[in-house]
Scaffold this active site. Sequence first.
Site, PDB file in Angstrom:
ATOM      1  N   ALA A  69       0.813  -1.222   0.000  1.00 40.74           N
ATOM      2  CA  ALA A  69       0.000   0.000   0.000  1.00 40.74           C
ATOM      3  C   ALA A  69       0.845   1.271   0.000  1.00 40.74           C
ATOM      4  CB  ALA A  69      -0.939  -0.005   1.201  1.00 40.74           C
ATOM      5  N   HIS A 174       1.080 -15.395   7.689  1.00 44.49           N
ATOM      6  CA  HIS A 174       1.956 -14.384   8.283  1.00 44.49           C
ATOM      7  C   HIS A 174       1.576 -14.171   9.740  1.00 44.49           C
ATOM      8  CE1 HIS A 174      -1.630 -11.987   7.428  1.00 44.49           C
ATOM      9  NE2 HIS A 174      -1.174 -11.059   8.256  1.00 44.49           N
TER      10      HIS A 174
END
Length: 307
Positions: A69, A174
């Site tokens: 992002a 993750h």
Amino acid sequence: MESAAGGGGGGFRASEHQHSRYNPLRDEWVLVSAHRVKRPWQGQLEKPPPEDVPRWDPKNPLCPGATRANGEVNPNYEGTFVFPNDFPALQPDAPEPDDSGHPLFRAAAARGVCKVMCFHPHSDLTLPLMSLMEIRAVIDAWAELEAELGASYPWVQIFENKGAMMGCSNPHPHCQVWASSFLPNEARLEERTQRQHHSQHGVPMLLEYAEQEAQRKERLVVENEDWLVVVPYWATWPFQTLLLPRRHVLRLRDLCDSERDSLASIMRRLLIKYDNLFQVSFPYSMGWHGECPISSAPLSPSLPLHT
């Protein structure tokens, strides 16, 4: 099955009669109403979510080579990958809060660092599907991060929220690592209760607890020579486990090579059991609790897993 008290047929049975159990880590009592599992269920039934995670997706910001992002491009990593969280809950340079002028409106500084660690370059490989060597690499990376961040911050929390049901916003395997300038409430409470237990009994609480559970074998889920996994006596969730070392070890970085190997093995065995329970990639929240800098609490990785 726990036997009736006093040997009589009308005595107390833990599987039949409501009672309270003490949680020494949190210094609180938990209500147990085991008989309620017999009630008929006419509530909502969930269907297993479709398993359709692509191995690599160029639009997934956690994949190798993808753009995140903030515009940064991930390297084409082949193992674990650690990077600063693009939307951190804690930042190292937050200013001091102003004095409110009233004791009922107190605020204090909260500073820290948040990192994300990808376990594997493939989005469709969760921890139980990874090889022992790959899980060992994750453990080594955890230990390195704990040591690196622990040199500057009093608390380092390693945790994984797996699955959309647990609030995970990305299916790529993750975890997150938060280092904070303060002790969170849970760590502060566990530090106090374990320090008090050691003062009164001369032995680390969780080491004594692990030895007791290993002997009783009533709540033992899986074990090996270095570790054991139990359903805590004070469990509050339907599928909750506690992973404990058999020796008094304080931090992930203190584990020797053989203990790291056996930790990878028992984690894989446990997580496979969870996946097999409902034949689905099981959603959970997992957090590691190690030594606080002002205590000597043994390593206490816990897996409070929620359905």
